[in-house]
Design an enzyme around this catalytic site. Structure first.
Site, PDB file in Angstrom:
ATOM      1  N   GLY A  12       0.837  -1.191   0.000  1.00 36.62           N
ATOM      2  CA  GLY A  12       0.000   0.000   0.000  1.00 36.62           C
ATOM      3  C   GLY A  12       0.870   1.237   0.000  1.00 36.62           C
TER       4      GLY A  12
ATOM      5  N   GLN B 156       2.838   9.920   1.957  1.00 42.93           N
ATOM      6  CA  GLN B 156       4.196   9.353   2.008  1.00 42.93           C
ATOM      7  C   GLN B 156       5.092   9.869   0.892  1.00 42.93           C
ATOM      8  OE1 GLN B 156       2.481   5.191   2.429  1.00 42.93           O
ATOM      9  NE2 GLN B 156       4.407   4.963   3.535  1.00 42.93           N
TER      10      GLN B 156
ATOM     11  N   CYS C  80       6.151  -0.408   7.298  1.00 45.22           N
ATOM     12  CA  CYS C  80       5.773   0.815   6.586  1.00 45.22           C
ATOM     13  C   CYS C  80       6.949   1.259   5.742  1.00 45.22           C
ATOM     14  CB  CYS C  80       5.403   1.906   7.582  1.00 45.22           C
ATOM     15  SG  CYS C  80       4.902   3.456   6.810  1.00 45.22           S
ATOM     16  N   LEU C  81       6.677   1.646   4.502  1.00 44.38           N
ATOM     17  CA  LEU C  81       7.754   2.095   3.611  1.00 44.38           C
ATOM     18  C   LEU C  81       8.412   3.372   4.142  1.00 44.38           C
ATOM     19  CD1 LEU C  81       6.113   1.405   0.132  1.00 44.38           C
ATOM     20  CD2 LEU C  81       7.899   0.065   1.267  1.00 44.38           C
TER      21      LEU C  81
ATOM     22  N   HIS D 280      -4.182   1.283   7.967  1.00 45.97           N
ATOM     23  CA  HIS D 280      -2.814   1.835   7.983  1.00 45.97           C
ATOM     24  C   HIS D 280      -2.715   3.027   7.018  1.00 45.97           C
ATOM     25  CE1 HIS D 280       1.754   1.097   7.933  1.00 45.97           C
ATOM     26  NE2 HIS D 280       1.568   1.899   6.892  1.00 45.97           N
ATOM     27  N   GLU D 281      -3.267   2.861   5.813  1.00 43.10           N
ATOM     28  CA  GLU D 281      -3.175   3.938   4.807  1.00 43.10           C
ATOM     29  C   GLU D 281      -4.053   5.128   5.178  1.00 43.10           C
ATOM     30  OE1 GLU D 281      -0.771   3.488   3.077  1.00 43.10           O
ATOM     31  OE2 GLU D 281      -0.600   1.312   3.016  1.00 43.10           O
TER      32      GLU D 281
ATOM     33  N   HIS E   4      -2.272   7.338   7.506  1.00 39.85           N
ATOM     34  CA  HIS E   4      -1.302   8.236   6.852  1.00 39.85           C
ATOM     35  C   HIS E   4      -1.986   9.526   6.394  1.00 39.85           C
ATOM     36  CE1 HIS E   4       2.498   6.096   6.669  1.00 39.85           C
ATOM     37  NE2 HIS E   4       1.970   5.024   6.090  1.00 39.85           N
TER      38      HIS E   4
HETATM   39  O1  GNR Z   1       4.180  -2.589   2.522  1.00 38.58           O
HETATM   40  C1  GNR Z   1       3.548  -2.484   3.574  1.00 38.58           C
HETATM   41  N1  GNR Z   1       3.296  -3.593   4.297  1.00 38.58           N
HETATM   42  C2  GNR Z   1       2.430  -3.608   5.384  1.00 38.58           C
HETATM   43  C3  GNR Z   1       2.452  -4.723   6.208  1.00 38.58           C
HETATM   44  C4  GNR Z   1       1.605  -4.806   7.294  1.00 38.58           C
HETATM   45  C5  GNR Z   1       0.725  -3.776   7.554  1.00 38.58           C
HETATM   46  C6  GNR Z   1       0.697  -2.654   6.744  1.00 38.58           C
HETATM   47  C7  GNR Z   1       1.540  -2.563   5.666  1.00 38.58           C
HETATM   48  S1  GNR Z   1       1.473  -1.179   4.632  1.00 38.58           S
HETATM   49  C8  GNR Z   1       3.127  -1.148   4.029  1.00 38.58           C
HETATM   50  C9  GNR Z   1       3.289  -0.075   2.961  1.00 38.58           C
HETATM   51  C10 GNR Z   1       3.088   1.282   3.586  1.00 38.58           C
HETATM   52  O2  GNR Z   1       3.909   1.828   4.251  1.00 38.58           O
HETATM   53  N2  GNR Z   1       1.929   1.845   3.407  1.00 38.58           N
HETATM   54  O3  GNR Z   1       1.663   3.028   3.974  1.00 38.58           O
HETATM   55 NI    NI Z   2       2.862   3.093   5.754  1.00 33.79          NI
END
Ligand code: GNR
Ligand code: NI
Length: 166
Positions: free
Chosen positions: A46, A51, A91-92, A133-134, A137
């Site tokens: 995601g 980001q 998270c990236l 999660h997204e 952000h």
């Molecule tokens: O790549 C991602 N893997 C992930 C693994 C577990 C829970 C959430 C994520 S999202 C993350 C990519 C990201 O940072 N999205 O904002």
């Molecule tokens: Ni993230």
């Protein structure tokens, strides 16, 4: 191919609150393409526009193994939620850290697709985790902020060190 630069925690720009998308045009379409390419390149499931320092309510997600099931969520609104689940999140914007986070099990959202068409989606499991999660952000929240202050301090220090050493 246009890769976008991903902001790294604790960059203060990750705390900006995104604005709704109002124009569904070619500029939006190419931003979505570039966000998807960036997500795939860095093996994410995601990516939120926040980001990549674009403060608009845009999310791309693809949780498929084959990386052929792109979901684009514009202006998502959480409608219903229930239950709880725990998942080891990454998270990236927080490279090389995985920590257990508690989220809702089931969520349903309303959103617009890349053409501005209103849609609904109900998700559980990993897709539900990823949507939550997204959406965090987009309101300036990073998953590490759900952890203890001690863990947050440790992660900040380690990432700052990592980024300094390249
Ligand atoms: O790549 C991602 N893997 C992930 C693994 C577990 C829970 C959430 C994520 S999202 C993350 C990519 C990201 O940072 N999205 O904002
Ligand atoms: Ni993230």
């Amino acid at each position: 191919m246009a890769l976008l630069n991903i902001l790294k925690y604790p960059d203060p720009r990750l705390h900006k609150v995104a604005d709704p998308v109002t124009h569904f045009n070619g500029e939006l379409a190419s931003l979505i393409t570039n966000m998807a390419e960036t997500m795939y390149e860095f093996n994410g499931i995601g990516l939120a526009a926040t980001q990549v320092d674009i403060h608009k309510r845009i999310i791309v997600i693809d949780i498929s193994e084959e990386k052929n099931s792109l979901i684009t969520l514009i202006n998502p609104i959480l409608k219903t939620y229930s239950g709880h689940q725990e998942y080891d999140e990454g998270c990236l914007s927080v490279p090389s850290f995985f920590e257990t986070v508690k989220r809702y099990e089931l969520v349903s959202i309303d959103y617009q697709d890349e053409h501005g068409q209103t849609r609904s989606l109900t998700a559980d499991g990993l897709l539900s985790v990823c949507i939550q999660h997204e959406m965090d952000h987009l309101v300036g929240k990073v998953f590490v902020e759900k952890l203890s202050q001690l863990k947050q301090q440790r992660i900040k220090k380690k990432i700052t060190k990592l980024l300094r050493s390249g």
